[in-house]
Scaffold this motif. Structure first.
Motif, PDB file in Angstrom:
ATOM      1  N   ASN B  14       4.057  29.735 -28.256  1.00 15.13           N
ATOM      2  CA  ASN B  14       3.746  28.478 -28.936  1.00 15.13           C
ATOM      3  C   ASN B  14       3.730  27.289 -27.970  1.00 15.13           C
ATOM      4  N   GLU B  15       3.544  27.599 -26.690  1.00 14.86           N
ATOM      5  CA  GLU B  15       3.349  26.571 -25.655  1.00 14.86           C
ATOM      6  C   GLU B  15       4.568  25.699 -25.402  1.00 14.86           C
ATOM      7  N   ILE B  16       5.741  26.209 -25.719  1.00 22.64           N
ATOM      8  CA  ILE B  16       6.967  25.534 -25.292  1.00 22.64           C
ATOM      9  C   ILE B  16       7.381  26.221 -23.996  1.00 22.64           C
ATOM     10  N   ASN B  17       7.111  25.576 -22.886  1.00 31.21           N
ATOM     11  CA  ASN B  17       7.359  26.246 -21.607  1.00 31.21           C
ATOM     12  C   ASN B  17       8.277  25.466 -20.671  1.00 31.21           C
ATOM     13  N   LEU B  18       9.061  24.576 -21.259  1.00 32.06           N
ATOM     14  CA  LEU B  18      10.040  23.825 -20.472  1.00 32.06           C
ATOM     15  C   LEU B  18      11.335  23.814 -21.270  1.00 32.06           C
ATOM     16  N   CYS B  19      12.427  24.146 -20.607  1.00 28.06           N
ATOM     17  CA  CYS B  19      13.720  24.183 -21.279  1.00 28.06           C
ATOM     18  C   CYS B  19      14.719  23.376 -20.459  1.00 28.06           C
ATOM     19  N   PHE B  20      15.238  22.317 -21.061  1.00 25.01           N
ATOM     20  CA  PHE B  20      16.328  21.565 -20.442  1.00 25.01           C
ATOM     21  C   PHE B  20      17.630  22.174 -20.936  1.00 25.01           C
ATOM     22  N   ALA B  54      15.997  13.989 -21.547  1.00 20.42           N
ATOM     23  CA  ALA B  54      14.867  14.471 -20.743  1.00 20.42           C
ATOM     24  C   ALA B  54      13.775  15.044 -21.648  1.00 20.42           C
ATOM     25  N   ALA B  55      14.188  15.744 -22.694  1.00 19.97           N
ATOM     26  CA  ALA B  55      13.200  16.295 -23.634  1.00 19.97           C
ATOM     27  C   ALA B  55      12.440  15.161 -24.327  1.00 19.97           C
ATOM     28  N   ASP B  56      13.137  14.076 -24.630  1.00 13.13           N
ATOM     29  CA  ASP B  56      12.492  12.901 -25.223  1.00 13.13           C
ATOM     30  C   ASP B  56      11.417  12.358 -24.274  1.00 13.13           C
ATOM     31  N   GLY B  57      11.790  12.171 -23.002  1.00 10.35           N
ATOM     32  CA  GLY B  57      10.840  11.627 -22.028  1.00 10.35           C
ATOM     33  C   GLY B  57       9.616  12.520 -21.852  1.00 10.35           C
ATOM     34  N   TYR B  58       9.853  13.830 -21.867  1.00  9.63           N
ATOM     35  CA  TYR B  58       8.745  14.776 -21.714  1.00  9.63           C
ATOM     36  C   TYR B  58       7.772  14.649 -22.888  1.00  9.63           C
ATOM     37  N   ARG B  60       7.319  12.031 -24.827  1.00 10.16           N
ATOM     38  CA  ARG B  60       6.634  10.731 -24.814  1.00 10.16           C
ATOM     39  C   ARG B  60       5.394  10.753 -23.924  1.00 10.16           C
ATOM     40  N   MET B  61       5.454  11.563 -22.842  1.00  6.95           N
ATOM     41  CA  MET B  61       4.311  11.621 -21.922  1.00  6.95           C
ATOM     42  C   MET B  61       3.275  12.649 -22.338  1.00  6.95           C
ATOM     43  N   THR B  62       3.701  13.712 -22.993  1.00  4.18           N
ATOM     44  CA  THR B  62       2.774  14.828 -23.243  1.00  4.18           C
ATOM     45  C   THR B  62       2.430  15.016 -24.712  1.00  4.18           C
ATOM     46  N   GLY B  63       3.237  14.453 -25.614  1.00  4.01           N
ATOM     47  CA  GLY B  63       3.051  14.747 -27.029  1.00  4.01           C
ATOM     48  C   GLY B  63       3.412  16.181 -27.378  1.00  4.01           C
ATOM     49  N   LYS B  64       4.134  16.841 -26.464  1.00  2.00           N
ATOM     50  CA  LYS B  64       4.469  18.261 -26.643  1.00  2.00           C
ATOM     51  C   LYS B  64       5.982  18.419 -26.591  1.00  2.00           C
ATOM     52  N   PRO B  65       6.561  19.141 -27.538  1.00  4.99           N
ATOM     53  CA  PRO B  65       8.015  19.310 -27.483  1.00  4.99           C
ATOM     54  C   PRO B  65       8.442  20.184 -26.292  1.00  4.99           C
ATOM     55  N   LEU B 391      17.790   7.006 -17.718  1.00  6.24           N
ATOM     56  CA  LEU B 391      17.795   7.978 -16.620  1.00  6.24           C
ATOM     57  C   LEU B 391      17.347   9.358 -17.111  1.00  6.24           C
ATOM     58  N   PRO B 392      17.867   9.850 -18.246  1.00  8.17           N
ATOM     59  CA  PRO B 392      17.370  11.143 -18.748  1.00  8.17           C
ATOM     60  C   PRO B 392      15.880  11.123 -19.113  1.00  8.17           C
ATOM     61  N   VAL B 393      15.436  10.064 -19.781  1.00  9.28           N
ATOM     62  CA  VAL B 393      14.014   9.996 -20.147  1.00  9.28           C
ATOM     63  C   VAL B 393      13.145   9.996 -18.895  1.00  9.28           C
ATOM     64  N   ALA B 394      13.633   9.358 -17.833  1.00  8.27           N
ATOM     65  CA  ALA B 394      12.871   9.349 -16.578  1.00  8.27           C
ATOM     66  C   ALA B 394      12.681  10.758 -16.034  1.00  8.27           C
ATOM     67  N   ILE B 395      13.688  11.611 -16.210  1.00 10.38           N
ATOM     68  CA  ILE B 395      13.561  13.015 -15.772  1.00 10.38           C
ATOM     69  C   ILE B 395      12.399  13.689 -16.493  1.00 10.38           C
ATOM     70  N   GLY B 396      12.388  13.563 -17.814  1.00 13.88           N
ATOM     71  CA  GLY B 396      11.340  14.210 -18.604  1.00 13.88           C
ATOM     72  C   GLY B 396       9.969  13.663 -18.276  1.00 13.88           C
ATOM     73  N   ALA B 397       9.893  12.345 -18.080  1.00 11.64           N
ATOM     74  CA  ALA B 397       8.603  11.728 -17.761  1.00 11.64           C
ATOM     75  C   ALA B 397       8.102  12.215 -16.399  1.00 11.64           C
ATOM     76  N   ALA B 398       9.026  12.324 -15.433  1.00 14.60           N
ATOM     77  CA  ALA B 398       8.632  12.754 -14.087  1.00 14.60           C
ATOM     78  C   ALA B 398       8.154  14.202 -14.088  1.00 14.60           C
ATOM     79  N   LEU B 399       8.784  15.036 -14.894  1.00  7.99           N
ATOM     80  CA  LEU B 399       8.341  16.429 -14.980  1.00  7.99           C
ATOM     81  C   LEU B 399       6.998  16.536 -15.696  1.00  7.99           C
TER      82      LEU B 399
END
Lengths: 514, 514
Positions: B14-20, B54-58, B60-65, B391-399
């Motif tokens: 289901n295209e969830i391919n990142l796990c924090f 970090a999951a929140d930041g990810y 926000r940038m991708t629209g993908k959980p 700081l955590p959101v920045a991690i997700g956004a950077a990834l």
């Protein structure tokens, strides 16, 4: 006077005179009240887990609840995991959690959330104050719950308009509830069971591990020859030279099963049934042998000291001499860092009346035997096992017993959850020495991975268990929080650094690289 | 295959391919499964607030959980406040929370707790998996919820024996639910209202602030002369040179009321009614004038872009030219650090396509005007206002956007809640520049204290608002986490340090002493 002031006055009237705080806008009237009413010491934490953990440590040393001041649902949420630990340690805490003004809630502002819902899982009692006129009564009710036998977590939600509205002058005080009465009719059967000698374990928990209660237990064991044992984790255990000698139930399941092999009867005194920390495939959850009979002398909500005293009389053990630990300081070891070596350094250097806060996890399993003959001291474990308990608890213990040295033994992984505690230690000049056991991994999980049958870790699993790349630099982290620190790579260096830290006053951190 | 592996396969299908992750014993089979099944990138956080943020930041940038992996009730509890922030940002996240083996729960082991109870207040969906055979279906259901319009928080509780039990090979995939249909019949009335010119505000929120949606809104405003405004906080706003020009609703109540003075109609497009952050005595909670009419073009669960496009056509604005921001880089200022000076440095140096994660709180209120003509960039605010989001959101956004520079602007007080994020940035070599705005106080609370009518702070109140004694040393804190850092005391030093950090690759921290 306003509602906030009336609440502060009520807390003080009920002997709650310490507040660990991380406030926000909705708590500003409570904060302002602290300058109008004298007597409440207020200690700032830069993260809420520090705040709640500190209150746990304070209770463990004093048997008296402290209050916390937290900001809305997210602030409380950040404090939850150390409330979990406090709850499992049966520590009493009065949480004051600010809330939006009642009429503002309908607008679902950014910080709005279900505070009561967040509080419930880790609280014994939750109430939202509804009026400035009755908030004093709410505060008194919270203290009564927190001050119970055993201590409990009481959470009072304080809306901003309840804080700032006009209140009455009254400051209700409450009587502390009495412990639940002991059942005298089972005593003879328990006494009979204990006469079984080595096949019987008197398992102590909670308040049974301190003061006269522990001495009564020691007399009983001396008289009947039963084994005396504590639970694997203890909120506070009085031990060291001159204190009653006892075994501790091992953490690991095979070890605990071996320790209880052949035991036909377990008598619980403030302790719980021995159960495994985690379930493992093909290992039992219950640690006692299948045929083992379990009897309860006293539950945590009863007067355990009184129960042990009555039992001692019943057994004719009142004047028996308990087996106590002899003063036996290990020689200072040298060379490569090993768990046994660390324990010997501790045993050699621990000062009289030290308070050890132990979150050493994988490294610390063997710290007990070499320290049993050290100068008398208290030893605390994490009761809820949520990581990040030790540094905050050390704050509360140091404030409760400023004349004693607090020694926190913390794994690097654990310490990272609440490292902000270092700043509060520096700010309050708390007499805490911290040893960071820096094995640069979640080392316990390596063994757990095998124990749960998940096989040999591959590269992804390994990367989740290691804290290197990069290594944490604890000397820098301590400096960043205003705490002096040094690093040790060998047992000699540990002895030197620890000796210095224990002689100085104020917070000191030693990073022990393993 | 076991349950854990079947769940990992389903997430990937289901295209969830990142796990924090911040795992413990009960999650070891999930971790082990990551080495058996390829394709899931797993990123370790040393505190759970880092993981959820970090999951929140990810998202926000991708629209993908993304998924998170958390350890039992206390681990989830530590992640709650950034789940609160994610929820308010309408970010989708799939939380996997380990639980004791089902048969072990009855023994109330130390880490036992009410996981569902902890999850509820910050989740839209909570389920405990009951069987290895059906955990794949549970996982798919969680993804479907998280992937909704808007994104949602789905929490799946995963007992250890469900993880290690035998599962089927099937990996169900789910279709993403369609947004709720737009109501076409109100469009004419809304179009009519917007023709009111300056007396009408088109208030944009969420996805209305990006891409084509924002352009449609710009065309509408250009055609009818209404005001275009964003909410005070935005999950992600596309702005800078060439982007549609809009106002932002001020944070402070008097400022917001002044900005909305004389407004007769507000049309909401993905935005909420403008309300005050907090209630203050004698100030309203609602920020719009009393007689103001509020109309809703589209709610967050609808297709906002489509709604704006339809409205533009209705108004004959489809080919209008939106007013856009002109490229206008401020000159580099010098001298004493002021909010305006910082903003000018940012406006001058921000690179093309920067992602700004703003938790600058009291210092940053004025950062918008001087940066409106900077190179095109995205700007993120905290939506739930719980501190420690940036700081955590920045991690997700950077990834999510490794080719873009992330610039986190964080107050020192805020950064302390989740400073552990620095280590993950170092470990993953994330291209994040952090500016710590070190005013060494909870500065916002000084003004809030006055605004809520709590008077002038006395010594106790002041000590709760100041972060000096001791000062935090952010250069040391960064070093401790493996992040290179420098300190700036003036605008020249800031420009030099920031210029260097933005040119380098990898995490860099600048402590700006204010």
């Amino acid at each position: 006077m306003n509602g906030a002031e009336s609440l502060v006055r009520t807390l003080l009237a009920n002997e709650i005179n310490l507040c660990f705080a991380n406030p926000g806008t909705s708590e500003m009237h409570f904060i302002a009240a602290l300058d109008k009413v004298k007597g409440m010491r207020c200690v700032l934490g830069l993260f809420e887990g520090v705040v709640t953990g500190a209150a746990d440590g304070y209770y463990r040393m004093t048997g008296k609840p402290a209050s916390t001041l937290l900001h809305l649902a997210p602030g409380l949420a950040n404090g939850l995991s150390n409330l979990h630990n406090a709850r499992k340690a049966r520590s009493g805490i009065v949480n004051i959690v600010g809330q939006h003004a009642t009429y503002h809630l309908q607008y679902d502002a950014p910080l709005s959330g279900d505070i009561e819902g967040v509080a419930m899982p880790m609280s014994h009692w939750v109430r939202t104050a509804t009026s400035s006129q009755t908030v004093a009564t709410d505060g008194a009710a919270a203290v009564q719950v927190a001050h119970g036998t055993p201590g409990k977590i009481a959470t009072l939600v304080l809306p901003a308009d309840v804080s700032w509205g006009a209140a009455q002058e009254s400051t209700p005080t409450v009587l502390h509830a009495l412990p639940r009465e002991l059942q005298a009719d089972g005593l003879a059967a328990i006494a009979q069971a204990l006469r079984g000698g080595k096949g019987t374990v008197l398992l102590l928990g909670g308040l049974a591990l301190r003061g006269r209660a522990l001495e009564w237990a020691g007399r009983i064991a001396a008289k009947v020859g039963c084994r005396l044992m504590s639970e694997g984790q203890n909120a506070r255990l009085e031990r060291g030279a001159g204190r009653v000698s006892l075994e501790r139930l091992p953490y690991d399941v095979p070890g605990a099963i071996a320790a209880l092999k052949g035991v036909g009867r377990v008598v619980l005194a403030g302790a719980r049934m021995p159960v495994a920390f985690f379930a493992y495939p093909d290992q039992p959850s219950l640690l006692t042998p299948e045929a083992c009979e379990v009897l309860s002398l006293a539950e945590p909500d009863q007067d355990i000291e009184q129960a042990l005293e009555a039992l001692a009389h019943e057994l004719g053990a009142a004047s028996a001499s308990p087996a106590v630990c002899e003063l036996r300081r290990p020689a200072l070891p040298s060379g490569r860092v090993t768990p046994e070596g660390i324990a010997a350094v501790l045993g050699a250097l621990m000062p009289e009346q030290a308070i050890v806060v132990d979150e050493s996890i994988s490294m610390g399993r063997g710290f007990f035997p070499p320290t049993s003959g050290a100068a008398p001291h208290d030893w605390m474990n994490s009761m809820g096992a949520s990581l990040g308990y030790a540094l905050p608890v050390a704050i509360g213990a140091a404030l409760a017993a400023p004349e004693r040295k607090v020694l926190a033994l913390v794994g690097d992984g654990s310490a990272m959850y609440t490292l902000q505690a270092l700043w509060t230690m520096a700010r309050e000049s708390l007499d805490v020495t911290i040893v960071i056991l820096a094995n640069r991994s979640y080392n316990i999980l390596r063994s757990e991975l095998a124990k749960v049958g998940a096989g040999t870790p591959g590269p992804t699993a390994l990367s989740m268990l290691t804290l290197d790349t990069p290594n944490l630099d604890w000397v820098a982290l301590a400096k960043g929080h205003g705490v002096a620190a040094s690093r040790a790579h060998s047992l000699e260096e540990l002895a030197r650094a620890l000796g210095r830290a224990l002689t100085d006053h104020g917070p000191r951190l030693v990073e022990l690289v393993i």
